[in-house]
Design an enzyme around this catalytic site. Structure first.
Site, short mmCIF file in Angstrom:
data_model
loop_
_atom_site.label_atom_id
_atom_site.label_comp_id
_atom_site.label_asym_id
_atom_site.label_seq_id
_atom_site.Cartn_x
_atom_site.Cartn_y
_atom_site.Cartn_z
N TYR A 159 0.84 -0.82 -0.40
CA TYR A 159 0.06 -0.21 -0.41
C TYR A 159 0.85 1.32 0.03
CZ TYR A 159 -3.10 3.62 1.51
OH TYR A 159 -3.87 5.00 1.38
N LYS A 163 1.62 4.25 -3.19
CA LYS A 163 0.83 5.97 -2.84
C LYS A 163 2.17 6.09 -3.46
CE LYS A 163 -2.80 6.79 -1.75
NZ LYS A 163 -3.94 7.44 -2.44
N1 LIG Z 1 -8.74 6.20 4.65
C1 LIG Z 1 -8.04 7.12 5.34
O1 LIG Z 1 -7.57 6.78 6.55
C2 LIG Z 1 -6.87 7.58 4.33
C3 LIG Z 1 -7.01 7.52 3.06
N2 LIG Z 1 -5.95 8.06 1.91
C4 LIG Z 1 -6.13 8.37 0.44
O2 LIG Z 1 -7.96 8.91 0.02
C5 LIG Z 1 -8.38 8.27 -1.09
C6 LIG Z 1 -10.20 7.30 -0.30
O3 LIG Z 1 -9.34 6.76 0.77
P1 LIG Z 1 -10.24 6.64 1.08
O4 LIG Z 1 -12.06 6.98 1.05
O5 LIG Z 1 -10.15 5.54 2.99
O6 LIG Z 1 -10.87 4.57 1.08
P2 LIG Z 1 -12.18 4.07 -0.40
O7 LIG Z 1 -12.14 2.76 -0.11
O8 LIG Z 1 -13.45 4.28 0.84
O9 LIG Z 1 -12.65 4.76 -1.08
C7 LIG Z 1 -12.02 4.00 -2.54
C8 LIG Z 1 -12.99 4.47 -3.35
O10 LIG Z 1 -12.46 4.27 -5.24
C9 LIG Z 1 -13.36 3.21 -5.45
N3 LIG Z 1 -12.47 2.00 -6.33
C10 LIG Z 1 -11.31 1.16 -6.20
N4 LIG Z 1 -10.78 0.79 -6.96
C11 LIG Z 1 -11.42 1.15 -8.01
C12 LIG Z 1 -11.25 1.33 -9.66
N5 LIG Z 1 -9.58 0.01 -9.72
N6 LIG Z 1 -11.86 2.48 -9.74
C13 LIG Z 1 -12.23 3.24 -9.73
N7 LIG Z 1 -13.01 3.22 -8.30
C14 LIG Z 1 -12.47 2.65 -7.53
C15 LIG Z 1 -13.39 2.15 -4.70
O11 LIG Z 1 -15.08 2.08 -5.10
C16 LIG Z 1 -14.08 3.02 -3.40
O12 LIG Z 1 -15.18 3.88 -3.63
C17 LIG Z 1 -7.60 7.11 -1.21
O13 LIG Z 1 -6.95 7.24 -2.57
C18 LIG Z 1 -6.88 6.71 -0.35
O14 LIG Z 1 -5.30 6.29 -0.62
C19 LIG Z 1 -5.51 8.74 2.38
C20 LIG Z 1 -4.42 8.77 3.93
C21 LIG Z 1 -6.01 8.52 4.46
C1 LIG Z 2 -5.15 -4.25 16.44
C2 LIG Z 2 -4.89 -2.92 17.60
C3 LIG Z 2 -3.38 -2.95 16.94
C4 LIG Z 2 -4.90 -1.50 16.42
O1 LIG Z 2 -4.51 -0.28 17.38
C5 LIG Z 2 -4.78 -1.10 15.01
C6 LIG Z 2 -5.00 -0.09 14.81
C7 LIG Z 2 -4.52 -0.14 13.04
C8 LIG Z 2 -5.86 -0.34 12.27
C9 LIG Z 2 -4.77 1.62 12.59
C10 LIG Z 2 -3.52 2.02 13.18
C11 LIG Z 2 -3.14 2.97 12.32
C12 LIG Z 2 -3.94 3.25 11.43
C13 LIG Z 2 -3.47 3.18 9.52
C14 LIG Z 2 -2.54 4.74 9.62
O2 LIG Z 2 -4.07 6.55 10.11
C15 LIG Z 2 -2.93 5.74 8.47
C16 LIG Z 2 -3.20 5.07 7.27
C17 LIG Z 2 -2.98 5.83 6.68
C18 LIG Z 2 -3.98 5.44 4.78
O3 LIG Z 2 -3.38 6.45 3.56
C19 LIG Z 2 -5.17 4.60 4.81
C20 LIG Z 2 -5.73 4.18 6.15
C21 LIG Z 2 -4.06 4.10 7.01
C22 LIG Z 2 -3.29 2.80 6.81
C23 LIG Z 2 -5.28 3.47 8.76
C24 LIG Z 2 -4.74 1.97 8.58
C25 LIG Z 2 -5.41 1.53 9.93
C26 LIG Z 2 -4.70 1.35 10.68
C27 LIG Z 2 -3.26 0.38 10.37
#
Ligand SMILES: NC(=O)C1=CN([C@@H]2O[C@H](COP(=O)(O)OP(=O)(O)OC[C@H]3O[C@@H](n4cnc5c(N)ncnc54)[C@H](O)[C@@H]3O)[C@@H](O)[C@H]2O)C=CC1
Ligand SMILES: CC(C)[C@@H](O)CC[C@@H](C)[C@H]1CC[C@H]2[C@@H]3[C@H](O)CC4=CC(=O)CC[C@]4(C)[C@H]3CC[C@]12C
Length: 369
Positions: A159, A163
């Site tokens: 992952y 990214k």
């Molecule tokens: N959730 C988090 O804590 C963080 C997320 N991000 C980034 O933010 C973005 C969105 O993440 P989330 O909303 O959490 O994930 P999510 O899984 O909820 O949303 C991702 C969306 O992309 C779509 N998708 C996946 N594969 C696809 C494909 N082949 N073609 C078209 N659409 C596709 C999925 O259907 C989904 O609606 C990602 O790029 C992720 O890397 C960055 C930092 C933290």
């Molecule tokens: C089971 C315990 C060890 C529990 O504390 C595990 C938590 C774990 C699932 C989360 C801890 C840190 C998170 C990640 C972090 O917020 C950074 C992220 C950035 C992204 O772009 C996608 C999500 C994630 C990797 C996020 C995922 C969940 C954790 C690993």
């Protein structure tokens, strides 16, 4: 995108627009981007709530498509002024193969870039991640760092590797000539751990607590700080940088920006309890209940089980070697680069972000409250 307050005429495309962050970006654009004529929502899985958005003044076009398919991406991008590329496989739990993660996150991003070049779209915002920086494979802490803080960003997990590669492609594409001769202007936003309405990991924690009679058991020391940012503020940063990208292309083009707000620095588990506590859950233990070596053993056993069971069932527990390592490593940001470069200020205070998230958890089925 010359300023024109008179007639809304811009076309935006949001890839991944039906995801956790994507939905908030879509709704934020409809609420706060007055120049929008059409909003295209491109996703592999379209959500039913899109239908309710089609009754407003902005044309909302739902496009079911796959970013790994270049022709589908090109068709969606053609005619758009701005692309916000947030689609991706956010998988640190072993749900998808490394090959699939790379194909979606890297090849998919390349397809978006090439589609902008071929069809003449000039502005591309990429949703990157803090994981592009760290925590690295050596578990080095990143303490209140910013976009210029030196850090050995070395990764092995598919992952963060995907990214980092995708972000590099986006930044390197800045300045390339698009069809029509204008330069492509790109930037990347790096959210830290996003929380808020619709966060699947928060839902998983909540359900795990319900299964254990309203209790969660501390696994990570409270001293390990994790930066978190409210999803509404991440969405707002996307909307704002998209608006400023044309006027400030020379400054913003090719830049990365951490997403931040006033959410407190806490351990991942303690932070989650800000929302799960008011919903009736308790975090047991002021210190980790198990020694770290035992957690490593359990995480490794989970990984082994996942591998053994894969032909029969997808076993993807929260605890695996990667999630344990990330959870156990301090990673916090302290920066104001987005404010300095394009006037970003969080739209939602910590109190508002907390209240909205609690309200959402309370509405989840079977609330412990
Ligand atoms: N959730 C988090 O804590 C963080 C997320 N991000 C980034 O933010 C973005 C969105 O993440 P989330 O909303 O959490 O994930 P999510 O899984 O909820 O949303 C991702 C969306 O992309 C779509 N998708 C996946 N594969 C696809 C494909 N082949 N073609 C078209 N659409 C596709 C999925 O259907 C989904 O609606 C990602 O790029 C992720 O890397 C960055 C930092 C933290
Ligand atoms: C089971 C315990 C060890 C529990 O504390 C595990 C938590 C774990 C699932 C989360 C801890 C840190 C998170 C990640 C972090 O917020 C950074 C992220 C950035 C992204 O772009 C996608 C999500 C994630 C990797 C996020 C995922 C969940 C954790 C690993």
């Amino acid at each position: 995108m010359a300023e024109s307050a008179q007639v809304p005429k811009l076309v935006y495309l949001v890839t991944g627009g039906c995801g956790f962050l994507g939905e908030h970006i879509v709704r934020m654009l409809l609420e706060r981007e007055p120049r929008l004529r059409e909003l295209r929502v491109f996703d592999l899985h379209l959500s039913p709530w899109l239908e309710e958005l089609k009754t407003g003044p902005v044309q909302v076009t739902a496009i079911q498509g796959d970013v790994t398919q270049a022709h589908e991406v090109a068709a969606a991008v053609a005619g758009s002024h701005v692309v916000i590329h947030t689609a991706g496989l956010v998988d640190v739990f072993g749900k998808a193969s490394p090959k699939t993660i790379h194909k979606v996150n890297v090849q998919g991003t390349q397809n978006v870039i090439e589609a902008c070049i071929r069809t003449g779209t000039q502005f591309l915002i990429y949703t990157s991640s803090m994981e592009v920086v760290g925590p690295n494979v050596k578990g080095h802490p990143f303490y209140r760092g910013n976009e210029d803080t030196p850090y050995e960003a070395v990764h092995r997990h598919p992952y963060p590797c995907s990214k980092a590669l995708a972000e590099q492609l986006v930044l390197e594409a800045n300045g390339r000539k698009v069809n029509g001769g204008q330069p492509l202007v790109t930037c990347a936003l790096r959210p830290t751990g996003i929380y808020g309405e619709g966060h699947q990991v928060m839902r998983d924690f909540y359900n795990q607590g319900l299964r254990f009679g309203g209790r969660l058991f501390r696994a990570i020391p409270a001293s390990v700080e994790h930066g978190r940012v409210y999803v509404g503020n991440v969405a707002w940063m996307h909307v704002l940088v998209a608006r400023e990208l044309e006027q400030r292309a020379a400054l913003l083009g090719g830049q990365v920006y951490f997403c931040y707000d006033k959410s407190p620095y806490k351990s991942y588990e303690d932070f989650n309890m800000e929302f799960l506590g008011p919903c009736g859950l308790r975090l047991i233990g002021t210190h980790p209940l198990l020694p770290y070596w035992l957690l490593v053993l359990l995480a490794t056993l989970n990984a082994l089980l996942q591998w053994l069971l894969r032909p029969l069932v997808l076993y993807t527990p929260l605890l695996n070697p990667y999630t344990l390592a990330v959870a156990n490593t301090t990673f916090t940001v302290s920066t104001n680069k987005a404010q300095r470069h394009f006037g970003y200020k969080p739209l939602f205070s910590w109190e508002e972000s907390k209240a909205r998230t609690i309200h959402w958890v309370q509405a989840l089925e079977g609330s412990a409250w």
